[in-house]
Design an enzyme around this catalytic site. Structure first.
Site, PDB file in Angstrom:
ATOM      1  N   GLU A  47      10.956   9.599  23.754  1.00 10.75           N
ATOM      2  CA  GLU A  47      11.323  10.989  23.422  1.00 10.75           C
ATOM      3  C   GLU A  47      11.436  11.851  24.666  1.00 10.75           C
ATOM      4  O   GLU A  47      10.927  12.984  24.708  1.00 10.75           O
ATOM      5  CB  GLU A  47      10.307  11.587  22.447  1.00 10.75           C
ATOM      6  N   GLU A  99       9.625   4.122  16.459  1.00  9.85           N
ATOM      7  CA  GLU A  99       8.395   4.807  16.051  1.00  9.85           C
ATOM      8  C   GLU A  99       8.615   5.287  14.624  1.00  9.85           C
ATOM      9  O   GLU A  99       9.616   5.952  14.349  1.00  9.85           O
ATOM     10  CB  GLU A  99       8.138   5.973  16.998  1.00  9.85           C
TER      11      GLU A  99
HETATM   12  C1  GAL Z   1       6.039  11.209  18.350  1.00  9.72           C
HETATM   13  C2  GAL Z   1       5.570  10.839  19.745  1.00  9.72           C
HETATM   14  C3  GAL Z   1       4.194  10.229  19.713  1.00  9.72           C
HETATM   15  C4  GAL Z   1       3.283  11.053  18.861  1.00  9.72           C
HETATM   16  C5  GAL Z   1       3.850  11.149  17.483  1.00  9.72           C
HETATM   17  C6  GAL Z   1       2.992  11.900  16.500  1.00  9.72           C
HETATM   18  O1  GAL Z   1       7.074  12.107  18.346  1.00  9.72           O
HETATM   19  O2  GAL Z   1       6.446   9.934  20.328  1.00  9.72           O
HETATM   20  O3  GAL Z   1       3.681  10.134  21.015  1.00  9.72           O
HETATM   21  O4  GAL Z   1       3.180  12.305  19.442  1.00  9.72           O
HETATM   22  O5  GAL Z   1       5.083  11.813  17.567  1.00  9.72           O
HETATM   23  O6  GAL Z   1       3.635  12.023  15.273  1.00  9.72           O
END
Ligand code: GAL
Length: 818
Positions: A434, A510
């Site tokens: 991100e 993710e």
């Molecule tokens: C994502 C990020 C992670 C964590 C997660 C929590 O956007 O890549 O590191 O912050 O959100 O939901």
């Protein structure tokens, strides 16, 4: 459309004899020309430093004695003042700056700390080479040897080494390392100090370069595999002899190269190769020896695997010719109550729990993994997505990696790849998560530059970036240039991204970011985003997520219905310190709610939802919530069952609540069995599951528990290695007189360890607890906690005694063996 084929395998340095001398473990065969000394015990540490702590004759007698790996911040105390950040978390959609108290764990990691250690190296004589190797130092290490600055680095997660051949002396040496952690430099708990191994490698002038040996398997067939070994060494007239051993130590191939200077390439043939996979993590060993004339000058022993990976349009990812989806979890590096200090027993336990989950892959978010974690992933069978950065040149946090990007990004990637590319577990690299550089033309240039560095160092694996600005990356070409387009969340954009990007597949780099607190259930049971409660907990009905994220079932639909989705990495496998979303602004929340498993390593309900899909060997039949709802008698208390079976019947005190069957009505109906109208009455909840033909095949029940009566101690391992580092994780539960777990108990417990071990820490998984882990007392959270008992260096019996007011005490015997 690109077709990407990668074939390869890999390594881990491994030496046959372990000697412990004056705070160093020496890992080298006495006959070996190379000596690797790990600097473990006998370090001195201080944060209160007056004078020249780098000087050889500095008086450190008042400093604390520690052993390394060490995390200076994990001993607390928790305090909201540590790294309190007044910020708007832009990537979470926030527009106004507010006070974030537990964002980096509320532990004292900020500031400067010094480590000092004296040592002698009997094998070091003039003319030898010596390298000082750090596997991570948090952070901005400044390194001094015998009073002289010998090197420095920046990123706390990076591996690096310093040539100290000219600065080492034959007698006593003094190493001093200064580390500095700034405020506003992380989005989670980074830990502090020398939290990973520090090694010294002593070798001859004629020797292999550091991390130079690169093993791949360019051709694999059932009757033979080619093993390609490239390496560089210094010396003239040197030649290389390589032997390949199978897992039993039997030699299966060997090769002697001609005498050349420096660069070598060999191709060896392994007959009837046994392939590495998560189900069959078969490892070979390459012993590479460097000779000058008849004299053995250097030797490396490297584990590797033989396996083929392919990423193909529409078909997706295949391992050894079999289409395989990533059933993965993202993990931060901290180990809960141990902080960031790496510990192999703790990592092994994590992976054992993840195996039972049916997980087959890990993403080291958002930084370089520890060597120990990669060794275990190779041995236990997990694919690995090794990530490098959470930031490139544009900041997410004021003092983040962007400060170092220009000077260090290439060096950091080179070291990541060279140090780890022989591990068969690694099947993909990630250059970023991100990153705000998803915007702008320079971002595109950076993405290409970093990917090219990965390709140059390792042409056998693809590179991804976890993207959250999906629309932007569709328009700008950012997503198109990656080997593997990774989407973070945004389930609604998968289809568009698949059409817009040329690769022909999408990775859920993710997913989910569902939140829950173990054993806590909230009513009414409704799906919600950013839901907050007065007790700062989240509901284990697994229906709560963040504004940018979703509940697991929505990912499952994509994973199951779209063959071009190559898998997912769920945020997260285990809870971690820091980032207490949705309570970033609420003290005392100080650790995450995202894990399927809590910070203590105890599975939450959500673990069983994933297990019911991922673990295809074992039955899952899990009931929630617990059934101790004094005061809710007669009130609607929905019951969910997570199971691999399609249908089941629920009974409350013998009365049927009807049969539920999975259906495609909603994502939840497809993956969970839900009885929404159950009225609570104390007693027994029983579920009977049916097979496809409606035949009852399994049942499970839970009971309303009476008063807490006694303690049950359940160790993950009863026999420890007496190496001073091994740990048994003992789950302590309080039960009623009949042995029913008391799911709401919060008794204060005390721990005493005697014999050949010590009390190391405890953790209850409560994200709001301010009890510090290393004190031998803690409250139960939802009726459970975990006690960590550590071995000493002597063999013998270890006793753990757990007591609590009004409870029969719990006793457990463990053994430590050499
Ligand atoms: C994502 C990020 C992670 C964590 C997660 C929590 O956007 O890549 O590191 O912050 O959100 O939901």
């Amino acid at each position: 459309m690109k077709l990407v084929t990668f074939k390869l395998q890999f390594c881990v340095l491994f030496f046959s004899l372990m000697l412990v001398l004056s705070g160093c473990s020496t890992t080298s065969d006495s006959a070996s020309p190379r000596q690797t000394v790990t600097l473990t015990d006998g370090w001195k540490f201080s944060k209160e430093v007056k004078g020249d702590a780098f000087a050889a004759n500095f008086n450190d007698s008042s400093w604390e004695k520690v052993s390394v790996p060490h995390d200076w911040a994990i001993y607390g105390p928790f305090d909201k003042k540590w790294d309190m950040q007044k910020v708007a978390i832009v990537q979470n959609g926030e527009k106004e700056a507010t006070e974030k108290t537990g964002r980096t764990g509320a532990l004292p990691h900020i500031g400067t700390g010094w480590y000092r250690k004296t040592f002698t190296l009997p094998k070091f004589t003039e003319g030898k080479k010596a390298l000082l190797v750090f596997e991570g130092a948090m952070s901005e290490p400044q390194v001094y040897l015998n009073g002289k600055k010998v090197g420095q680095w920046a990123y706390g997660y990076a591996y690096f080494y310093i040539d100290i051949s000219k600065d080492l002396v034959a007698g006593e040496n003094t190493l001093a390392v200064q580390l500095t952690n700034r405020e506003y430099s992380s989005r989670w708990y980074p830990g502090a100090g020398l939290y990973r191994k520090v090694n010294i490698v002593v070798k001859n002038q004629e020797s292999f370069e550091q991390w130079a040996t690169y093993i791949t398997t360019p051709t694999i067939a059932s009757n033979a595999a080619t093993v390609n070994i490239k390496t560089t060494a210094s010396g003239s007239g040197i030649y290389l002899v390589t032997k390949i051993l199978d897992a039993t130590g039997r030699e299966v191939a060997s090769h002697k190269s001609d005498a050349v200077d420096q660069g070598f390439e060999q191709n060896l043939v392994v007959p009837e190769p046994k392939l590495w996979s998560p189900e069959t993590p078969y490892l070979y060993t390459a012993v590479t020896q460097l000779y000058a004339g008849d004299v053995l000058k250097d030797e490396e022993t490297i584990k590797f695997g033989i396996r083929e990976i392919k990423y193909e349009p529409q078909k997706g990812f295949s391992l050894n010719g079999k289409i395989t989806k990533f059933k993965g979890v993202c993990l931060h590096h901290d180990l809960g109550p141990l902080g960031a200090a790496v510990n192999k027993a703790a990592l092994r336990r994590q992976l054992t729990i993840l195996k039972d989950l049916g997980c087959n892959a890990i993403r080291s978010s958002h930084n370089m993994p520890s060597m120990e974690q990669l060794e275990l992933a190779d041995e236990m069978g997990f694919m690995f997505l090794a990530e490098s950065f959470d930031e490139w040149a544009k900041p997410k946090v004021e003092n983040g990696y962007h400060r170092f990007f220009e000077d260090y990004a290439e060096k950091d990637i080179v070291n990541l790849v060279r140090a780890t590319r022989n591990h068969p577990c690694i099947v993909m690299w990630s250059s970023g998560n991100e990153v705000p550089d998803q915007y702008g033309a320079e971002g595109l240039t950076r993405a290409k530059f970093l990917q090219d560095v990965f390709h140059r160092e390792d042409p056998t694996r693809p590179v991804t970036v976890g993207m959250d600005q999906v629309k932007q990356t569709m328009e700008s070409g950012f997503g198109a240039l990656l080997d593997v387009p990774g989407l973070n969340y945004r389930v609604h954009l998968y289809e568009d991204a698949y059409k817009a990007f040329p690769q022909g597949f999408i990775l859920g780099s993710e997913t989910a970011s569902t939140v829950s607190s173990r054993g806590i259930y909230k009513f009414p049971v409704v799906q919600a985003k950013e839901k907050q409660y007065n007790d700062l907990q989240t509901s284990s009905y697994d229906l709560e997520a963040c504004s940018w994220s979703n509940v697991p079932d929505e990912d499952f639909v994509l994973q199951d219905d779209k063959p071009w989705v190559i898998g997912e990495f769920v945020w997260t496998g285990f809870d971690y310190l820091g980032e207490p979303t949705p309570y970033d602004e609420k003290w005392p929340s100080r650790s995450s709610y995202f894990g399927m498993v809590d910070l203590a390593g105890i599975p939450k309900d959500r673990f069983y939802l994933y297990r019911s899909r991922w673990n295809t060997k074992d039955e899952t039949l899990h009931i929630l919530p617990h059934w101790n709802w004094e005061g809710r008698e007669g009130q609607t208390t929905p019951v969910f069952v997570y199971t691999n079976y399609d249908s089941a019947e629920l009974f409350v005190n013998g009365k049927s609540m009807g049969i539920q069957k999975k259906s495609k009505a909603t994502p939840q109906n497809r993956y969970r069995l839900m009885w929404m109208d159950v009225k609570y009455e104390p007693g027994t909840l029983k579920v009977v599951a049916f097979d496809k033909n409606g035949k009852p095949v399994a049942e499970e029940e839970i009971h309303t528990a009476g008063k807490p009566h006694h303690l049950v101690l359940d160790p993950d391992r009863k026999t420890l290695t007496a190496d001073g580092e091994d740990i048994s994780f003992v789950t302590v539960s309080v039960v009623d007189e009949k042995g029913n777990p008391c799911p709401t108990a919060t008794n204060q417990l005390n721990f005493k360890v005697s014999g050949a071990g010590t009390y190391r820490a405890a953790c209850n998984g409560d994200a709001t607890s301010l009890e510090i882990f290393h004190k031998p007392t803690m409250k139960l959270f939802s009726g459970k906690l975990v006690v960590l008992v550590q071995s000493g260096i002597e063999s013998g019996d270890i006793q753990l005694e757990v007591t609590g007011n009004g409870l029969e005490k719990g006793m457990l015997n463990l053994t430590a063996k050499q």
